[in-house]
Scaffold this active site. Structure first.
Site, PDB file in Angstrom:
ATOM      1  N   GLY A  21      17.167 -64.087  40.371  1.00  0.00           N
ATOM      2  CA  GLY A  21      18.193 -63.287  41.037  1.00  0.00           C
ATOM      3  C   GLY A  21      18.359 -63.526  42.518  1.00  0.00           C
ATOM      4  O   GLY A  21      19.415 -63.249  43.090  1.00  0.00           O
ATOM      5  N   ASP A  31      16.696 -59.783  44.759  1.00  0.00           N
ATOM      6  CA  ASP A  31      18.097 -59.389  44.727  1.00  0.00           C
ATOM      7  C   ASP A  31      18.262 -57.870  44.806  1.00  0.00           C
ATOM      8  O   ASP A  31      19.058 -57.366  45.574  1.00  0.00           O
ATOM      9  CB  ASP A  31      18.804 -59.949  43.475  1.00  0.00           C
ATOM     10  CG  ASP A  31      18.076 -59.637  42.163  1.00  0.00           C
ATOM     11  OD1 ASP A  31      16.974 -59.035  42.194  1.00  0.00           O
ATOM     12  OD2 ASP A  31      18.607 -59.998  41.094  1.00  0.00           O
ATOM     13  N   ASP A  85      15.362 -51.727  41.947  1.00  0.00           N
ATOM     14  CA  ASP A  85      15.869 -50.725  41.009  1.00  0.00           C
ATOM     15  C   ASP A  85      14.760 -49.689  40.811  1.00  0.00           C
ATOM     16  O   ASP A  85      14.634 -48.771  41.612  1.00  0.00           O
ATOM     17  CB  ASP A  85      16.289 -51.442  39.719  1.00  0.00           C
ATOM     18  CG  ASP A  85      16.927 -50.525  38.693  1.00  0.00           C
ATOM     19  OD1 ASP A  85      17.387 -49.440  39.085  1.00  0.00           O
ATOM     20  OD2 ASP A  85      16.969 -50.873  37.506  1.00  0.00           O
ATOM     21  N   LYS A 107      19.080 -49.613  44.695  1.00  0.00           N
ATOM     22  CA  LYS A 107      19.849 -48.684  43.864  1.00  0.00           C
ATOM     23  C   LYS A 107      19.334 -47.269  44.055  1.00  0.00           C
ATOM     24  O   LYS A 107      18.163 -47.003  43.814  1.00  0.00           O
ATOM     25  CB  LYS A 107      19.690 -49.083  42.388  1.00  0.00           C
ATOM     26  CG  LYS A 107      20.987 -49.127  41.643  1.00  0.00           C
ATOM     27  CD  LYS A 107      20.754 -49.352  40.180  1.00  0.00           C
ATOM     28  CE  LYS A 107      21.175 -50.724  39.753  1.00  0.00           C
ATOM     29  NZ  LYS A 107      21.073 -50.897  38.282  1.00  0.00           N
ATOM     30  N   PHE A 154      25.354 -50.697  36.997  1.00  0.00           N
ATOM     31  CA  PHE A 154      24.857 -52.041  36.717  1.00  0.00           C
ATOM     32  C   PHE A 154      25.771 -53.046  37.398  1.00  0.00           C
ATOM     33  O   PHE A 154      26.967 -53.099  37.124  1.00  0.00           O
ATOM     34  CB  PHE A 154      24.759 -52.314  35.216  1.00  0.00           C
ATOM     35  CG  PHE A 154      23.905 -53.514  34.934  1.00  0.00           C
ATOM     36  CD1 PHE A 154      22.522 -53.394  34.850  1.00  0.00           C
ATOM     37  CD2 PHE A 154      24.472 -54.773  34.795  1.00  0.00           C
ATOM     38  CE1 PHE A 154      21.718 -54.502  34.628  1.00  0.00           C
ATOM     39  CE2 PHE A 154      23.676 -55.888  34.573  1.00  0.00           C
ATOM     40  CZ  PHE A 154      22.297 -55.753  34.487  1.00  0.00           C
ATOM     41  N   VAL A 155      25.208 -53.836  38.311  1.00  0.00           N
ATOM     42  CA  VAL A 155      26.030 -54.753  39.104  1.00  0.00           C
ATOM     43  C   VAL A 155      25.694 -56.213  38.793  1.00  0.00           C
ATOM     44  O   VAL A 155      24.576 -56.540  38.413  1.00  0.00           O
ATOM     45  CB  VAL A 155      25.853 -54.487  40.617  1.00  0.00           C
ATOM     46  CG1 VAL A 155      26.492 -53.170  41.000  1.00  0.00           C
ATOM     47  CG2 VAL A 155      24.383 -54.517  41.030  1.00  0.00           C
ATOM     48  N   ASP A 199      22.612 -60.993  37.391  1.00  0.00           N
ATOM     49  CA  ASP A 199      23.145 -61.387  36.089  1.00  0.00           C
ATOM     50  C   ASP A 199      23.235 -60.230  35.107  1.00  0.00           C
ATOM     51  O   ASP A 199      22.586 -59.200  35.259  1.00  0.00           O
ATOM     52  CB  ASP A 199      22.221 -62.436  35.455  1.00  0.00           C
ATOM     53  CG  ASP A 199      20.908 -61.820  34.974  1.00  0.00           C
ATOM     54  OD1 ASP A 199      20.196 -61.241  35.817  1.00  0.00           O
ATOM     55  OD2 ASP A 199      20.615 -61.884  33.761  1.00  0.00           O
ATOM     56  N   ARG A 214      26.037 -64.864  37.544  1.00  0.00           N
ATOM     57  CA  ARG A 214      25.292 -65.050  38.801  1.00  0.00           C
ATOM     58  C   ARG A 214      26.118 -65.759  39.862  1.00  0.00           C
ATOM     59  O   ARG A 214      25.885 -65.628  41.055  1.00  0.00           O
ATOM     60  CB  ARG A 214      24.030 -65.897  38.556  1.00  0.00           C
ATOM     61  CG  ARG A 214      22.977 -65.230  37.716  1.00  0.00           C
ATOM     62  CD  ARG A 214      21.672 -66.004  37.832  1.00  0.00           C
ATOM     63  NE  ARG A 214      20.760 -65.725  36.731  1.00  0.00           N
ATOM     64  CZ  ARG A 214      19.905 -64.713  36.702  1.00  0.00           C
ATOM     65  NH1 ARG A 214      19.854 -63.867  37.708  1.00  0.00           N
ATOM     66  NH2 ARG A 214      19.102 -64.543  35.671  1.00  0.00           N
TER      67      ARG A 214
HETATM   68  P1  IMP Z   1      13.016 -53.142  39.023  1.00  0.00           P
HETATM   69  O1  IMP Z   1      11.686 -53.738  38.651  1.00  0.00           O
HETATM   70  O2  IMP Z   1      13.388 -51.994  38.155  1.00  0.00           O
HETATM   71  O3  IMP Z   1      13.131 -52.829  40.487  1.00  0.00           O
HETATM   72  O4  IMP Z   1      14.106 -54.216  38.647  1.00  0.00           O
HETATM   73  C1  IMP Z   1      14.276 -55.343  39.368  1.00  0.00           C
HETATM   74  C2  IMP Z   1      14.974 -56.404  38.538  1.00  0.00           C
HETATM   75  O5  IMP Z   1      15.813 -55.849  37.501  1.00  0.00           O
HETATM   76  C3  IMP Z   1      15.901 -57.155  39.460  1.00  0.00           C
HETATM   77  O6  IMP Z   1      15.233 -58.232  40.097  1.00  0.00           O
HETATM   78  C4  IMP Z   1      16.996 -57.585  38.517  1.00  0.00           C
HETATM   79  O7  IMP Z   1      16.650 -58.814  37.901  1.00  0.00           O
HETATM   80  C5  IMP Z   1      17.063 -56.504  37.459  1.00  0.00           C
HETATM   81  N1  IMP Z   1      18.140 -55.518  37.728  1.00  0.00           N
HETATM   82  C6  IMP Z   1      18.012 -54.215  38.061  1.00  0.00           C
HETATM   83  N2  IMP Z   1      19.200 -53.617  38.236  1.00  0.00           N
HETATM   84  C7  IMP Z   1      20.126 -54.593  38.023  1.00  0.00           C
HETATM   85  C8  IMP Z   1      21.578 -54.600  38.069  1.00  0.00           C
HETATM   86  O8  IMP Z   1      22.268 -53.615  38.358  1.00  0.00           O
HETATM   87  N3  IMP Z   1      22.169 -55.788  37.785  1.00  0.00           N
HETATM   88  C9  IMP Z   1      21.464 -56.927  37.491  1.00  0.00           C
HETATM   89  N4  IMP Z   1      20.125 -56.959  37.446  1.00  0.00           N
HETATM   90  C10 IMP Z   1      19.456 -55.800  37.706  1.00  0.00           C
HETATM   91 MG    MG Z   2      17.707 -60.267  36.372  1.00  0.00          MG
END
Ligand code: IMP
Ligand code: MG
Length: 175
Positions: free
Chosen positions: A38, A94, A97, A125, A146-147, A153, A159
């Protein structure tokens, strides 16, 4: 798809982040470690705005997942990482979340005994975090949607969009 951040807005946000990073590290050598896949677009834009002596590394973090937002265990592949012992390291991702990815990656990175570890994310987010950690540098805070685009992606598609868009229900059905 609805555009959330235009190319111009992204450029300005990345430039602001680069300024903060430059102020933090001054002219000290820095190793940026991008989290694949990402961060590739952000990485390419970001490193060209930084003027300190810079090394670039990557690692891959992937959670096996079925549906869009549910997640399995995180797989971290650090075989391509440069030697970071005693170095100042900035992790680049990227989006923040739940925060679980960056938190686990940071823990893994610390095993290699860097001097410092900080983190920078393009997007944060709001209202989703499940960990204590907060990234040191944040480009944009965005609502819980969701972006895709600018490296992000949906099932490995989108991407390459130069802007950031909200993926809507009808987009999901057409892929
Ligand atoms: P986390 O571990 O929940 O912080 O998620 C991080 C990973 O989830 C990011 O590096 C992305 O690959 C994916 N992700 C989370 N939210 C989104 C979104 O809105 N769009 C695309 N990928 C996301
Ligand atoms: Mg991803």
């Amino acid at each position: 798809m609805q555009i959330l951040l235009t190319e111009e807005e992204l450029r300005e946000g990345v430039a602001k982040m680069a300024t903060s990073i430059s102020e933090c590290y001054a002219n000290n050598p820095l190793t940026i470690v991008g989290i694949l896949t990402g961060s590739v677009v952000l990485m390419a834009d970001m490193i060209r705005l930084l003027e300190m002596p810079l090394r670039v590394g990557v690692l891959q973090a992937r959670s096996y997942q079925g549906a869009t937002t549910t997640r399995g265990p995180l797989i971290i592949n650090d075989e391509l990482m440069p030697d970071i012992e005693g170095r100042e390291v900035l992790l680049l991702d990227d989006i923040f979340d739940t925060g679980r990815t960056l938190k686990e990656v940071e823990a893994r990175i610390r095993r290699f005994s860097p001097a410092t570890v900080r983190s920078a994310v393009l997007l944060y987010k709001e209202g989703r975090q499940e960990v204590e950690m907060v990234p040191d540098f944040i480009g944009f805070k965005i609502p819980d949607e969701f972006v895709v685009g600018y490296g992000l992606d949906y099932e490995d598609a989108y991407r390459n969009l130069p802007y950031l868009a909200v993926l809507e229900e009808e987009d999901l059905q057409s892929t």
